[in-house]
Design an enzyme around this catalytic site. Structure first.
Site, short mmCIF file in Angstrom:
data_model
loop_
_atom_site.label_atom_id
_atom_site.label_comp_id
_atom_site.label_asym_id
_atom_site.label_seq_id
_atom_site.Cartn_x
_atom_site.Cartn_y
_atom_site.Cartn_z
N SER A 81 0.86 -1.18 0.00
CA SER A 81 0.00 0.00 0.00
C SER A 81 0.90 1.23 0.00
CB SER A 81 -0.94 -0.06 1.21
OG SER A 81 -1.85 1.01 1.20
N HIS A 99 -2.58 -0.94 -3.31
CA HIS A 99 -3.61 0.09 -3.12
C HIS A 99 -3.10 1.39 -3.73
CE1 HIS A 99 -4.68 -2.17 0.86
NE2 HIS A 99 -5.06 -2.83 -0.20
N ASP A 137 -4.30 -4.85 5.75
CA ASP A 137 -4.66 -5.72 4.63
C ASP A 137 -3.46 -6.61 4.28
OD1 ASP A 137 -6.11 -6.82 2.55
OD2 ASP A 137 -5.81 -5.14 1.19
#
Length: 189
Positions: A12, A39, A132
């Protein structure tokens, strides 16, 4: 662990820089397919693929519905869709609810790939600002796959690798610079 047949990577915040460095260090003969969930927050992954391709030793492309995971190719999860690996080792896209506030979700990719590849999968969690990937990496390990986590102190944002270590542990916890050499050792005949 059996001979690796696929690699999944999640990141991310700070992920673009980390992926550029990782992909620049891979041997161009690496035969395994690589699927990446990063992400980005943008509407498309075209720019991400373009930027990664400038550094990568392997071709980079957006993962497409029903397309097979092709060896020696880096497949990037499209924006706005969960990327899943079916047991046929083809991609599926889903607009199911966000997981850990994200779609695409690293957990979704890792969990589906763990089911498809079992003990022949390598899961890698890099820099990021949420948790995540932690549950997904646990699934990779429970299926007999190998878990690699970027050393949190080496990550641009340590939250994601720290969460992965806490939830799943790791077979290898390394600075980013050591991950590509590890993959080259594990994956090349």
């Amino acid at each position: 662990m059996a001979t690796p047949q696929a690699i999944v990577i999640g990141c991310s915040a700070g992920g673009l820089t980390a992926l550029e460095q990782l992909f620049a260090g891979l041997d161009p003969a690496l035969p395994q397919p690589i699927a990446v969930c990063c992400h980005t927050g943008s509407a498309t992954v075209d720019l991400l693929c373009e930027l990664l391709a400038k550094h990568a030793t392997l071709p980079v492309e957006e993962a497409r519905e029903r397309a097979p995971m092709r060896g020696g190719v880096i497949h990037v999860a499209p924006s706005g869709y969960h990327l899943l690996v079916e047991t046929s080792r083809r991609f599926a896209l889903s607009v199911d609810q966000r997981v850990s506030f994200a779609r695409p979700s690293i957990d979704v990719l890792f969990e589906s790939a763990a089911e498809a590849y079992r003990d022949t999968l390598i899961g890698i969690v890099l820099t990021g600002a949420n948790s995540d990937g932690a549950d997904g990496l646990l699934q990779v390990r429970q299926g007999g796959g190998l878990a690699v986590v970027q050393e949190p102190s080496d990550a641009e944002v340590s939250t994601m690798p720290a969460a992965a270590l806490e939830r799943a542990g790791a077979d290898h916890c390394l600075p980013l610079a050591a991950i590509a050499p590890l993959l080259n050792r594990l994956c090349l005949p």
